[in-house]
Design a protein around this motif. Sequence first.
Motif, PDB file in Angstrom:
ATOM      1  N   ILE A 139       0.924  -1.262  -0.020  1.00  0.00           N
ATOM      2  CA  ILE A 139      -0.063  -0.176  -0.035  1.00  0.00           C
ATOM      3  C   ILE A 139       0.950   1.044  -0.095  1.00  0.00           C
ATOM      4  O   ILE A 139       0.533   2.079  -0.798  1.00  0.00           O
ATOM      5  N   ASP A 140       1.944   1.254   0.932  1.00  0.00           N
ATOM      6  CA  ASP A 140       2.562   2.426   0.801  1.00  0.00           C
ATOM      7  C   ASP A 140       3.778   2.835   0.170  1.00  0.00           C
ATOM      8  O   ASP A 140       3.949   3.923  -0.430  1.00  0.00           O
ATOM      9  N   GLN A 141       4.217   1.591  -0.578  1.00  0.00           N
ATOM     10  CA  GLN A 141       5.399   1.636  -1.451  1.00  0.00           C
ATOM     11  C   GLN A 141       5.142   1.076  -2.807  1.00  0.00           C
ATOM     12  O   GLN A 141       5.995   1.338  -3.564  1.00  0.00           O
ATOM     13  N   GLY A 142       4.032   0.468  -2.914  1.00  0.00           N
ATOM     14  CA  GLY A 142       3.829  -0.116  -4.100  1.00  0.00           C
ATOM     15  C   GLY A 142       4.627  -1.480  -4.642  1.00  0.00           C
ATOM     16  O   GLY A 142       4.698  -1.924  -5.859  1.00  0.00           O
ATOM     17  N   LEU A 189      14.668   0.172  -0.578  1.00  0.00           N
ATOM     18  CA  LEU A 189      15.926   0.740  -1.039  1.00  0.00           C
ATOM     19  C   LEU A 189      16.368  -0.235  -2.427  1.00  0.00           C
ATOM     20  O   LEU A 189      16.748   0.388  -3.621  1.00  0.00           O
ATOM     21  N   TYR A 190      16.223  -1.392  -2.008  1.00  0.00           N
ATOM     22  CA  TYR A 190      16.482  -2.404  -3.343  1.00  0.00           C
ATOM     23  C   TYR A 190      15.694  -2.181  -4.433  1.00  0.00           C
ATOM     24  O   TYR A 190      16.085  -2.345  -5.537  1.00  0.00           O
ATOM     25  N   GLN A 191      14.531  -1.680  -4.392  1.00  0.00           N
ATOM     26  CA  GLN A 191      13.442  -1.856  -5.400  1.00  0.00           C
ATOM     27  C   GLN A 191      13.928  -0.409  -6.469  1.00  0.00           C
ATOM     28  O   GLN A 191      13.822  -0.462  -7.389  1.00  0.00           O
ATOM     29  N   GLU A 192      14.793   0.412  -5.531  1.00  0.00           N
ATOM     30  CA  GLU A 192      15.246   1.625  -6.461  1.00  0.00           C
ATOM     31  C   GLU A 192      16.599   1.510  -7.113  1.00  0.00           C
ATOM     32  O   GLU A 192      16.821   2.291  -7.665  1.00  0.00           O
ATOM     33  N   ASN A 193      17.435   0.487  -6.562  1.00  0.00           N
ATOM     34  CA  ASN A 193      18.863   0.343  -6.969  1.00  0.00           C
ATOM     35  C   ASN A 193      19.136  -1.147  -6.852  1.00  0.00           C
ATOM     36  O   ASN A 193      19.127  -1.710  -5.828  1.00  0.00           O
ATOM     37  N   PHE A 231      25.674  -2.669  -2.730  1.00  0.00           N
ATOM     38  CA  PHE A 231      26.679  -2.115  -1.724  1.00  0.00           C
ATOM     39  C   PHE A 231      25.863  -0.619  -1.480  1.00  0.00           C
ATOM     40  O   PHE A 231      25.936  -0.209  -0.320  1.00  0.00           O
ATOM     41  N   GLU A 232      25.487   0.203  -2.553  1.00  0.00           N
ATOM     42  CA  GLU A 232      24.898   1.116  -2.118  1.00  0.00           C
ATOM     43  C   GLU A 232      23.785   1.029  -1.475  1.00  0.00           C
ATOM     44  O   GLU A 232      23.421   2.055  -0.579  1.00  0.00           O
ATOM     45  N   VAL A 233      22.699  -0.086  -1.689  1.00  0.00           N
ATOM     46  CA  VAL A 233      21.575  -0.293  -0.799  1.00  0.00           C
ATOM     47  C   VAL A 233      21.926  -0.380   0.430  1.00  0.00           C
ATOM     48  O   VAL A 233      21.363   0.291   1.456  1.00  0.00           O
ATOM     49  N   VAL A 234      23.026  -1.214   0.893  1.00  0.00           N
ATOM     50  CA  VAL A 234      23.540  -1.341   2.238  1.00  0.00           C
ATOM     51  C   VAL A 234      23.853  -0.077   2.897  1.00  0.00           C
ATOM     52  O   VAL A 234      23.515   0.406   4.031  1.00  0.00           O
TER      53      VAL A 234
END
Length: 187
Positions: free
Chosen positions: A33-36, A156-160, A164-167
């Motif tokens: 709901i909040d982030q799809g 965050l993983y959804q976007e990237n 390494f960047e996600v963590v």
Amino acid sequence: MDNEKFIFCLEGVKDIDDHTPTHVVKCLEELAIDQGISSIHKTCDTIEGLEESLNILLYEDHNFKDYEIIYLAMPGQENNICLHDYYYSIEEIAELFEGKMKGKIIHFANLKVLDLNEEEAQYFLDITGARAISGYGSTYNKIASCSTIDKAFFSLYQENDNLFEVVEDLYTKHYNLCKLLDFRLYY
């Protein structure tokens, strides 16, 4: 969203015939709901049920390639999961998933400690074909990881795609929780 990454959640429960919504289900609903972010949630109370759910996903779900995160919300002890009062080691889980998790991230909720040495982590990754395995070094039971840090990690993983960047972003945005729960990523 063309590059949407779905979550497949397998939750260990005492009895699969109890259809009371769990905390994990509520968290996944909030994430949708909040982030799809879409997910499929299955419960299992035995290792056979876990294997059956996994096989249905692999061989009957034509969207399997879209499930980049396999989310295991199962109780247990360090590097073990517990189903039907029986403990299965991380090595047994790897063998169950043998060759079936190519490119996937296997993420464990903080219902159990994930504390792998380099050899154990590499064995799991090699046997399963997974891209990474993640979880927590602490089962701090006052905070369910699914309600906070797991949702942030998935978002965050959804976007990237760069783990390494996600963590790094996860630690930047949620440092105290990452330290408290001891978030870990093995790749």
